[in-house]
Scaffold this motif. Sequence first.
Motif, PDB file in Angstrom:
ATOM      1  N   LYS A  50      95.523  -3.484 -22.707  1.00  0.00           N
ATOM      2  CA  LYS A  50      94.963  -2.542 -21.734  1.00  0.00           C
ATOM      3  C   LYS A  50      93.898  -3.298 -20.947  1.00  0.00           C
ATOM      4  CE  LYS A  50      97.092   1.179 -23.302  1.00  0.00           C
ATOM      5  NZ  LYS A  50      98.042   1.926 -22.474  1.00  0.00           N
ATOM      6  N   ARG A  51      94.185  -3.605 -19.720  1.00  0.00           N
ATOM      7  CA  ARG A  51      93.284  -4.497 -18.995  1.00  0.00           C
ATOM      8  C   ARG A  51      92.276  -3.760 -18.130  1.00  0.00           C
ATOM      9  NH1 ARG A  51      95.888  -8.760 -15.469  1.00  0.00           N
ATOM     10  NH2 ARG A  51      93.680  -9.142 -15.153  1.00  0.00           N
ATOM     11  N   TYR A  52      92.577  -2.508 -17.760  1.00  0.00           N
ATOM     12  CA  TYR A  52      91.729  -1.850 -16.760  1.00  0.00           C
ATOM     13  C   TYR A  52      91.301  -0.454 -17.204  1.00  0.00           C
ATOM     14  CZ  TYR A  52      94.175  -5.293 -13.833  1.00  0.00           C
ATOM     15  OH  TYR A  52      94.714  -6.445 -13.331  1.00  0.00           O
ATOM     16  N   ALA A  53      90.226   0.043 -16.547  1.00  0.00           N
ATOM     17  CA  ALA A  53      89.867   1.466 -16.570  1.00  0.00           C
ATOM     18  C   ALA A  53      89.863   1.906 -15.108  1.00  0.00           C
ATOM     19  CB  ALA A  53      88.499   1.679 -17.207  1.00  0.00           C
ATOM     20  N   LEU A  54      90.271   3.152 -14.888  1.00  0.00           N
ATOM     21  CA  LEU A  54      90.353   3.678 -13.518  1.00  0.00           C
ATOM     22  C   LEU A  54      89.244   4.682 -13.270  1.00  0.00           C
ATOM     23  CD1 LEU A  54      92.553   3.956 -10.990  1.00  0.00           C
ATOM     24  CD2 LEU A  54      92.836   6.208 -11.991  1.00  0.00           C
ATOM     25  N   GLY A  55      88.563   4.563 -12.120  1.00  0.00           N
ATOM     26  CA  GLY A  55      87.521   5.524 -11.748  1.00  0.00           C
ATOM     27  C   GLY A  55      87.805   6.088 -10.365  1.00  0.00           C
TER      28      GLY A  55
ATOM     29  N   ALA B   3      87.548  10.224  -0.962  1.00  0.00           N
ATOM     30  CA  ALA B   3      87.583   9.829  -2.380  1.00  0.00           C
ATOM     31  C   ALA B   3      87.733   8.315  -2.425  1.00  0.00           C
ATOM     32  CB  ALA B   3      88.741  10.504  -3.083  1.00  0.00           C
ATOM     33  N   ARG B   4      87.045   7.686  -3.385  1.00  0.00           N
ATOM     34  CA  ARG B   4      87.092   6.230  -3.532  1.00  0.00           C
ATOM     35  C   ARG B   4      87.578   5.962  -4.955  1.00  0.00           C
ATOM     36  NH1 ARG B   4      82.850   8.554  -0.193  1.00  0.00           N
ATOM     37  NH2 ARG B   4      81.627   8.617  -2.072  1.00  0.00           N
ATOM     38  N   CYS B   5      88.505   5.012  -5.077  1.00  0.00           N
ATOM     39  CA  CYS B   5      89.155   4.735  -6.365  1.00  0.00           C
ATOM     40  C   CYS B   5      88.986   3.260  -6.699  1.00  0.00           C
ATOM     41  CB  CYS B   5      90.625   5.101  -6.187  1.00  0.00           C
ATOM     42  SG  CYS B   5      91.624   4.901  -7.626  1.00  0.00           S
ATOM     43  N   VAL B   6      88.664   2.949  -7.963  1.00  0.00           N
ATOM     44  CA  VAL B   6      88.536   1.531  -8.343  1.00  0.00           C
ATOM     45  C   VAL B   6      89.231   1.279  -9.676  1.00  0.00           C
ATOM     46  CG1 VAL B   6      86.311   1.169  -7.174  1.00  0.00           C
ATOM     47  CG2 VAL B   6      86.342   1.857  -9.577  1.00  0.00           C
ATOM     48  N   LEU B   7      89.713   0.051  -9.839  1.00  0.00           N
ATOM     49  CA  LEU B   7      90.213  -0.441 -11.126  1.00  0.00           C
ATOM     50  C   LEU B   7      89.188  -1.431 -11.660  1.00  0.00           C
ATOM     51  CD1 LEU B   7      94.010  -1.367 -11.041  1.00  0.00           C
ATOM     52  CD2 LEU B   7      92.880   0.491 -12.251  1.00  0.00           C
ATOM     53  N   VAL B   8      88.671  -1.198 -12.862  1.00  0.00           N
ATOM     54  CA  VAL B   8      87.655  -2.080 -13.433  1.00  0.00           C
ATOM     55  C   VAL B   8      88.295  -2.916 -14.530  1.00  0.00           C
ATOM     56  CG1 VAL B   8      85.471  -2.169 -14.700  1.00  0.00           C
ATOM     57  CG2 VAL B   8      85.800  -0.477 -12.881  1.00  0.00           C
ATOM     58  N   GLU B   9      88.145  -4.216 -14.447  1.00  0.00           N
ATOM     59  CA  GLU B   9      88.696  -5.137 -15.428  1.00  0.00           C
ATOM     60  C   GLU B   9      87.856  -5.030 -16.704  1.00  0.00           C
ATOM     61  OE1 GLU B   9      89.032  -7.916 -17.254  1.00  0.00           O
ATOM     62  OE2 GLU B   9      91.179  -7.858 -16.976  1.00  0.00           O
ATOM     63  N   MET B  10      88.452  -4.688 -17.812  1.00  0.00           N
ATOM     64  CA  MET B  10      87.665  -4.372 -19.007  1.00  0.00           C
ATOM     65  C   MET B  10      86.970  -5.568 -19.632  1.00  0.00           C
ATOM     66  SD  MET B  10      87.568  -1.265 -19.252  1.00  0.00           S
ATOM     67  CE  MET B  10      86.694  -1.233 -20.799  1.00  0.00           C
ATOM     68  N   HIS B  11      87.459  -6.770 -19.427  1.00  0.00           N
ATOM     69  CA  HIS B  11      86.786  -7.914 -20.089  1.00  0.00           C
ATOM     70  C   HIS B  11      85.606  -8.415 -19.275  1.00  0.00           C
ATOM     71  CE1 HIS B  11      89.706  -8.033 -23.247  1.00  0.00           C
ATOM     72  NE2 HIS B  11      90.691  -8.044 -22.361  1.00  0.00           N
TER      73      HIS B  11
ATOM     74  N   GLU C 223      84.379  -6.448 -13.755  1.00  0.00           N
ATOM     75  CA  GLU C 223      84.517  -6.605 -12.299  1.00  0.00           C
ATOM     76  C   GLU C 223      85.501  -5.579 -11.733  1.00  0.00           C
ATOM     77  OE1 GLU C 223      81.613  -9.111 -12.202  1.00  0.00           O
ATOM     78  OE2 GLU C 223      82.683  -8.506 -10.377  1.00  0.00           O
ATOM     79  N   ILE C 224      85.299  -5.206 -10.468  1.00  0.00           N
ATOM     80  CA  ILE C 224      86.230  -4.310  -9.779  1.00  0.00           C
ATOM     81  C   ILE C 224      87.417  -5.151  -9.321  1.00  0.00           C
ATOM     82  CG2 ILE C 224      86.589  -2.873  -7.727  1.00  0.00           C
ATOM     83  CD1 ILE C 224      83.751  -1.855  -8.015  1.00  0.00           C
ATOM     84  N   ALA C 225      88.582  -4.906  -9.902  1.00  0.00           N
ATOM     85  CA  ALA C 225      89.766  -5.714  -9.587  1.00  0.00           C
ATOM     86  C   ALA C 225      90.425  -5.238  -8.296  1.00  0.00           C
ATOM     87  CB  ALA C 225      90.767  -5.625 -10.739  1.00  0.00           C
ATOM     88  N   ALA C 226      90.283  -3.943  -7.990  1.00  0.00           N
ATOM     89  CA  ALA C 226      90.882  -3.421  -6.745  1.00  0.00           C
ATOM     90  C   ALA C 226      90.229  -2.088  -6.428  1.00  0.00           C
ATOM     91  CB  ALA C 226      92.387  -3.241  -6.923  1.00  0.00           C
TER      92      ALA C 226
END
Length: 561
Positions: A4-9, A17-25, A28-31
Amino acid sequence: MEQKRYALGVDFGTLSARCVLVEMHTGEIAASSSCEYPHGVMDTALPCGRPLPADWALQHPQDYIDTLAAAVPEVLRSAGASGTQICGVGIDFTSCTVLPVTAEGTPLCFLPEYASEPHAYVKLWKHHAAQKEATRLNQIAQERGEKFLENYGRKISSEWVVPKAWQILNEAPKLYEKMAYFVEAGDWIVAQLTGRLWRNACAAGYKAIWSKTDGFPSRSFFAALDPRMEDFAETKLNTPILPLGGRAGGITARMAKLTGLAQGTPVAAANLDAHVSCLGAGLTRPGQMLAIMGTSTCHLVNSSRPRPIPGVCGIVPDGLIPGLIGYEAGQSCVGDHFSWFVKNCVPAAYERRAQEEGTGIYEYLTRLAEKKVPGESGLIALDWWNGNRSVLVDGDLSGLLLGCTLGTKPEDIFRALMEATAYGTRMILESFAAAGIPVDEFYAAGGIAQKNPFMMQLYANITGREIRVVESAQLPAFSAALYGALAAGRDGGGCAGIGDAAQLACRRYAIYTPDPGAAAAYDVLYQEYVTLHNYFGRGANDVMKRLKAMRRKGACYHEYE
Ligand SMILES: Nc1ncnc2c1ncn2[C@@H]1O[C@H](COP(=O)(O)OP(=O)(O)O)[C@@H](O)[C@H]1O
Ligand SMILES: O=C(CO)[C@@H](O)[C@@H](O)COP(=O)(O)O
């Protein structure tokens, strides 16, 4: 199990609305992706064309679903991620943004018979047409000696749950009866994602007069408002309360299909778009104030001590960070001043010159405004174009611009509006100091803090404080993702607890320190602001309220001939 590499916010703001993918390790915001609401803020008419009275601000709940369906697949695509790589989902929402729903959670405005009923739609946080109800509620609560007033600066804002529900009862009693629940839009979105309707403890505490120890106000209090409201809390607010960081459920099959997320992905309790950010900025200690500066500004600070503060919006244990008492103050109109000014007061020539220079109109006006020195424009403003949230808690106040001459330029007014919002923040800081709640460090985030360095320097010069702007491009969405990781838990590829999640916080800052000369000049100008603030805001002259009353009546001169 796949890594599981990401969390979504997802951060549901006022306009988009603003959406981000956060790299769990790495944290950093991956996208990231964003999507504007198709109906925006409905403050003049419903989609069917029915006009809205003054001080109304509505939204269409379908916009929130449409933005999810656009922004989430987009962020997965741009990261090259699959839904199965997402450990958890967190959302935050503006608040108190509330809507009436059926027992199944269907917004009443989705029902054909209510499509042209304004009260069936989402009342946005900035909806100020319930001021009459708020004023009467505060009178009754004060007469009854209601203890809860101490947790809200002794006045409940017209922006919060109970005045808005009372306005529905007064103006659309049949719809009030039809309404099964009156819910926060953030909780409604979580219900769309998981199929379960909760009430998040953060919004309940700050906006619905709920406390962990006392629950909602008594039946007799609600009956004193209106006998028909006696069972309001037991019926219309009767959805289970979910604490900060709690797990609301898992992504449903329908939502998996709509968004590309994996069915069953954990979803966190909804959070408020400012409050959520304390975790993402790593502000978990008392005395660290965070100002989330956007359409409005929310000023948040934790303390270990409960202290009454006149004009504070809410004092909620565990409201911001579990184990601490979270204080919220705010200004209901900050960026909205600039948006109003740009839409209504900037000459076409300025727009043309900005285009010729390949810059945005905000950046163009800012560049002209920053050439002036403090006081050079001869202007001062009261930042109340949409009422005052703190420290006066009065939606019936309105804006003031003093000192205009035939030589006044648009950039002079733009700067005066920026300065006025900074004076309002200084007023809030002084109210905390006077109440004995220390604010040792001042942090800022949100769209304005990211986009306007000059304005942040103004804030440093006017407050006389060092301002640390958190360098996260989308702090609320980033923080919401951390709550998604909390909902997943360590075994689910997320975080074990608040301390674990705070390890991923963004601790990079742009620092603004006061310029001594400018600060000295602003100390003098701020005293002029205080004089005007107290004269127009504390009853010496209620001309602003009289003018608003005339505007509401749609009065015009001939009626007074
Ligand atoms: N360069 C700028 N300087 C000052 N205000 C700005 C600038 N760019 C945008 N704004 C204001 O920022 C507000 C939007 O803030 P943002 O945080 O992006 O959204 P939201 O309030 O929906 O969370 C708008 O009111 C807009 O007028
Ligand atoms: O009031 C709150 C939170 O308590 C905010 O949601 C509200 O002021 C709107 O925030 P934005 O200015 O849209 O970021």
